[in-house]
Structures are given as C-alpha cells and as structure tokens.
Design a protein around this motif. Structure first.
Motif: not given
Length: 218
Positions: A98-102, A108-111, A123-125, A160-166
């Motif tokens: 699964m992919a998202v364009e940032s 902020l964008v999410s996947l 995933l929040v970029v 890097e610039n990726c956050f992981f929200v659980t």
C-alpha cells in the motif's frame, strides 16, 4: 521453401537472444507463481515488482514475531509504501503493498500499515522539520456511554521523517468501537518540540456522521 543455412554468426545471435530472454522469462514466472524466496529482501523486491513500485529505498523494517512477518517501509521519490512479507518455514513469500504520495507542500500524510487482532498502526509522514510529534484523533464509543467521543494517540519517535502511531485495543477495554484505521475517519495534528500545535489537518467529512462537535477525552 528452402531453409536458411545456420551459419556460426546466426547461431551466435540466436544464443545471445536466448541468454537475454531467459532471465526475463524466469523473473516473470517467479512473480506470476509467487515462488518462495530464501530471504525477506527477495520477497520484498518481488512485492514491489508485482505492484509496479520502485524499487524503493528501505526506510525501516518492522518485525512481528507472532506472525513471522516483516513490514517494510520503502520510499521512492515522494511516494512511501508499506510492504508486507511473511515467512513459512525457512522460506519467504511476497505480500501486499500500500502506498501514499507525500508531497512537500503537505505537512502530514498518513498510511495504514498494520492491522492485527490487538493493535493497529498508522504511518504518518512529516514534511515539516519543525514537527517533533504527531497525533491521530478519531471517534470512539465507550461502553455504557451514549454518543461518540474523540480519542487521541500520539507518537514522538520518528525514523527519519516517519512517525508510527499505534492504537492498542487491549489497553483500552472500555472502548467498544474505534474507526482508527478507516481511511478518512482520523485527523492528523503536528506539534513542535515545545508541545505547541503547529499543524492540524482539516476536519474529516466522515466525522459529520458521528454527530460532531465532540469534546476530546484523551
């Protein structure tokens, strides 16, 4: 009709064409039949090839020992993808992508990257270097309480610039319904190092169905 004489030059050209075509045919066969791979990286490459993505640069790898799976986050230009591969015995098989364009102009964008029995991860970029932590807000229903309330989950640990929200379901047994990972049902916020809100995504249109305006409870 007379057959053409097989000269050494013609035989050499035919051998070269066969040598070039064979690896291509084998690669196509592996992708079509989903052959197992000796390594997780091999399964990752096959997953990206099947979906026509990349090949991307690996940002990080998330291991889930309970299910013998790896979740790779890969980047190709402005696109980020979540690639799952799984192990069966000593071999690895390709999975879903699964992919998202940032785009740089979007802070902020999410996947959605992971949905399991007990927890889900988004995933929040971030494209804003001032954002030090992110928050995902979403509606929930509490046992014995009428109406939807707002719930928030934060993360300040970035790769890097990726956050992981659980969101861990087992930690919130009083919540009976939570569209955390439904696309378009959560709202993103970004905070600076002092904890000040510096970005807030627009209110999702889907929230109208939950009877907002709602107060925040977490």
């Amino acid at each position: 009709m007379a057959r053409r004489t097989m000269t050494p030059a013609r035989r050499k050209r035919r051998a070269i064409r066969a040598a070039v075509a064979l690896p291509i045919l084998l690669a196509a066969l592996v992708l079509a039949l989903d052959f197992p791979f000796l390594t997780a990286r091999g399964a990752l490459a096959a997953t990206q090839a099947r979906y026509g993505f990349g090949p991307g640069e690996v940002v990080t790898r998330i291991k889930d020992s309970r299910y013998s799976t790896y979740r790779y986050i890969v980047r190709c230009g402005d696109w980020y993808a979540s690639c799952g591969v799984y192990q069966r015995g000593p071999l690895w098989r390709s999975g879903q992508l699964m992919a998202v364009e940032s785009r740089p102009e979007t802070p902020l964008v999410s996947l959605i990257i992971q949905e399991q029995v007990d927890n889900s991860t988004i995933l929040v970029v971030s494209n804003d270097p001032e954002i030090a932590s992110v928050e995902v807000r979403f509606p929930v229903i509490y046992e014995g309480v009428a109406g939807w309330k707002l719930f928030s989950v934060r993360s300040s640990q970035a790769v890097e610039n990726c956050f992981f929200v659980t969101y861990d379901e087992t930690a919130h047994t009083e919540v009976s319904d939570f569209p955390f990972t439904q696309i378009g049902h959560h709202r993103l916020r970004g905070y600076d190092r002092d904890g000040s809100l510096i970005y807030e995504a627009p209110v999702p249109e889907a929230w109208a169905a939950y009877g907002l305006e709602m107060e925040e409870v977490r």
